[in-house]
Design an enzyme around this catalytic site. Sequence first.
Site, PDB file in Angstrom:
ATOM      1  N   GLY A 100      36.792  42.225  41.704  1.00 25.86           N
ATOM      2  CA  GLY A 100      36.211  43.559  41.563  1.00 25.86           C
ATOM      3  C   GLY A 100      35.506  44.044  42.813  1.00 25.86           C
ATOM      4  O   GLY A 100      35.393  45.252  43.032  1.00 25.86           O
ATOM      5  N   ARG A 101      35.009  43.115  43.638  1.00 21.26           N
ATOM      6  CA  ARG A 101      34.329  43.496  44.882  1.00 21.26           C
ATOM      7  C   ARG A 101      34.877  42.722  46.070  1.00 21.26           C
ATOM      8  O   ARG A 101      34.344  42.839  47.171  1.00 21.26           O
ATOM      9  CB  ARG A 101      32.821  43.265  44.764  1.00 21.26           C
ATOM     10  CG  ARG A 101      32.116  44.294  43.924  1.00 21.26           C
ATOM     11  CD  ARG A 101      30.627  44.100  43.954  1.00 21.26           C
ATOM     12  NE  ARG A 101      30.236  42.824  43.376  1.00 21.26           N
ATOM     13  CZ  ARG A 101      29.282  42.040  43.858  1.00 21.26           C
ATOM     14  NH1 ARG A 101      28.636  42.383  44.949  1.00 21.26           N
ATOM     15  NH2 ARG A 101      28.965  40.916  43.253  1.00 21.26           N
ATOM     16  N   LYS A 121      33.508  41.099  50.865  1.00 19.57           N
ATOM     17  CA  LYS A 121      32.882  41.287  49.554  1.00 19.57           C
ATOM     18  C   LYS A 121      31.930  42.472  49.649  1.00 19.57           C
ATOM     19  O   LYS A 121      30.987  42.458  50.435  1.00 19.57           O
ATOM     20  CB  LYS A 121      32.116  40.040  49.127  1.00 19.57           C
ATOM     21  CG  LYS A 121      31.568  40.146  47.706  1.00 19.57           C
ATOM     22  CD  LYS A 121      30.967  38.838  47.242  1.00 19.57           C
ATOM     23  CE  LYS A 121      30.447  38.963  45.805  1.00 19.57           C
ATOM     24  NZ  LYS A 121      29.860  37.680  45.319  1.00 19.57           N
ATOM     25  N   ASP A 133      31.936  50.278  41.426  1.00 15.30           N
ATOM     26  CA  ASP A 133      32.287  50.918  42.692  1.00 15.30           C
ATOM     27  C   ASP A 133      32.789  49.941  43.753  1.00 15.30           C
ATOM     28  O   ASP A 133      33.165  50.357  44.857  1.00 15.30           O
ATOM     29  CB  ASP A 133      31.103  51.718  43.242  1.00 15.30           C
ATOM     30  CG  ASP A 133      29.848  50.868  43.431  1.00 15.30           C
ATOM     31  OD1 ASP A 133      29.964  49.627  43.485  1.00 15.30           O
ATOM     32  OD2 ASP A 133      28.745  51.452  43.515  1.00 15.30           O
ATOM     33  N   GLY A 134      32.774  48.642  43.460  1.00 16.96           N
ATOM     34  CA  GLY A 134      33.272  47.660  44.423  1.00 16.96           C
ATOM     35  C   GLY A 134      32.340  47.412  45.595  1.00 16.96           C
ATOM     36  O   GLY A 134      32.667  46.624  46.484  1.00 16.96           O
ATOM     37  N   ARG A 191      33.359  36.400  53.683  1.00 20.68           N
ATOM     38  CA  ARG A 191      33.246  35.008  53.259  1.00 20.68           C
ATOM     39  C   ARG A 191      34.580  34.294  53.418  1.00 20.68           C
ATOM     40  O   ARG A 191      35.647  34.929  53.438  1.00 20.68           O
ATOM     41  CB  ARG A 191      32.740  34.906  51.822  1.00 20.68           C
ATOM     42  CG  ARG A 191      33.612  35.560  50.766  1.00 20.68           C
ATOM     43  CD  ARG A 191      32.965  35.446  49.396  1.00 20.68           C
ATOM     44  NE  ARG A 191      33.837  35.951  48.346  1.00 20.68           N
ATOM     45  CZ  ARG A 191      33.535  35.915  47.052  1.00 20.68           C
ATOM     46  NH1 ARG A 191      32.381  35.390  46.658  1.00 20.68           N
ATOM     47  NH2 ARG A 191      34.373  36.392  46.142  1.00 20.68           N
ATOM     48  N   ASP A 268      36.277  32.252  35.189  1.00 14.98           N
ATOM     49  CA  ASP A 268      36.745  33.003  36.356  1.00 14.98           C
ATOM     50  C   ASP A 268      35.877  32.738  37.577  1.00 14.98           C
ATOM     51  O   ASP A 268      36.219  33.163  38.687  1.00 14.98           O
ATOM     52  CB  ASP A 268      36.795  34.502  36.059  1.00 14.98           C
ATOM     53  CG  ASP A 268      35.477  35.038  35.516  1.00 14.98           C
ATOM     54  OD1 ASP A 268      35.128  34.666  34.387  1.00 14.98           O
ATOM     55  OD2 ASP A 268      34.797  35.813  36.214  1.00 14.98           O
ATOM     56  N   ASN A 269      34.764  32.027  37.402  1.00 13.59           N
ATOM     57  CA  ASN A 269      33.917  31.643  38.533  1.00 13.59           C
ATOM     58  C   ASN A 269      34.042  30.163  38.868  1.00 13.59           C
ATOM     59  O   ASN A 269      33.185  29.611  39.561  1.00 13.59           O
ATOM     60  CB  ASN A 269      32.442  31.961  38.225  1.00 13.59           C
ATOM     61  CG  ASN A 269      32.167  33.451  38.157  1.00 13.59           C
ATOM     62  OD1 ASN A 269      32.909  34.247  38.712  1.00 13.59           O
ATOM     63  ND2 ASN A 269      31.119  33.828  37.459  1.00 13.59           N
TER      64      ASN A 269
END
EC number: 2.7.7.-
Length: 513
Positions: A100-101, A121, A133-134, A191, A268-269
Amino acid sequence: MNLTNIKQPFTEVFPGDFSGNPLQRNTPKVLFSSVMPVDFKKPKLIIFNEKLSEEIGLGKYEEKDLGFLVGNHLPDNIKPYSTAYAGHQFGNWAGQLGDGRAIYAGEINNAEGKITEIQWKGAGATPYSRHADGRAVLRSSVREYLMSETMYHLGVPTTRALSLSLTGENVVRDILYSGNPQEEKGAVVVRTAESFLRFGHFELMSAQQEYTTLQNLLDFTIQNYFPEIQSEGIQKYKDFFENVSTRTADLMVEWFRVGFVHGVMNTDNMSILGLTIDYGPFSMMDEYDLNFTSNTTDLPGRRYAFGKQGQIAQWNLWQLANALHPMIKDEKFLEDTLNKFGDYFWKKHDKMLCNKFGFDQLLESDEDFFVNWQGLMQEFQLDYTLFFNLLEKIDATSDLKTEFEKIAYVPLDEKALSKIKDFINQYELRLEKNEISRAESLELMQKNNPKFTLRNYLLYECIEEIENGKTTLLEKLITALENPYEEKFPEFSVKRPSKYDDVSGCSMLSCSS
């Protein structure tokens, strides 16, 4: 920097959405979508990780590189994209998720052939931003940059940070989800990692019954990131799952060793390589508490509390096992592997504690010793890092009242001091059972007990300084985190000041970033 060698083999292998449409939406049957970062007009570099840049093959920073570090002015060889994945969030199936970001620039090989993926990111919306909004705020970006580098220098597997830049625009966030949104400075972190592949990438393809893509993803992952796996057929996928399980358990033990609480251990993490990824509402442990959760969103259930991280890792592996079952087709193998996780984890965990206490081997009686220690730590709210630092220094002549009051978050009366003295006596008797010298025991402790951990209140102070245009504390923290097993700055080797006990961002945080 040398950007000409950045490649994108991932997009060449898997089905993707090449429309370049950043609008949030479902993208079934694809693993990525092409997307362009925002064109920030007035970016400003805060910090650049020169050592990392040289190591991964990008070389030295030049002023013209700032455009790349915020996603502007991209070379022709870079075609940015974001990936889709699924996941279980706080124990519930969330369906399609995704970056998403995060936007991928691609990957680069250094002179030794090591692969490194590079991401922005906070550089804008993707199809997976879920009505957001990312962007990223300075607050969360400083935290990710410094904490990922801290973990690296502590020896914990992690993603790393290449740069931190202001975007020149403000971003609106409701930090406590209290209905009071405020403008904050926007920022972008670049990153890096060997791979950002997550459990959720495999969950998505399995849930969509895209089994050919799932198998291709497995083959791609094994070929590129698991060279130790040389088997073929179904055995190859079994070896993969066993390897991921072991890496995940090893990571959890490292988190316990340094006192790290992730805060959002959704599937998802979870990194397929056993890396610490997605630094959100994390915290390093101040006062020891197995029930401590760093995430306000995790209340009151405390699913991701410090003491539950091993258990949650196993639960997450169950979800990965379900996703891989169509390829492995052996329920007994999957169950046996998952059931072995607990035994492996606790053996590694107890060996880790032995190292922290300076014990050369695990004795049968140590289980009771560790339980007594945990009770002491929680009853008197002793500082996790400072306790082991103190244990390295005290002897028969030490004033226990003076020394332990420096590391306790509650007042210590005579009864408390009597319990502490009894424990220290037990500890001295246990040390006598070592087959190594006291000097060797001390060396073992010093290798496993950091002198510096990046506490939330230090991050809070650093963020405030940067927002006011100062970097003095940032520079000191960089020096300290690069040498965590040395006491470079004694002022950092103290318990959290009481003035920060109830300040948001100094103990617990929300996911808002």
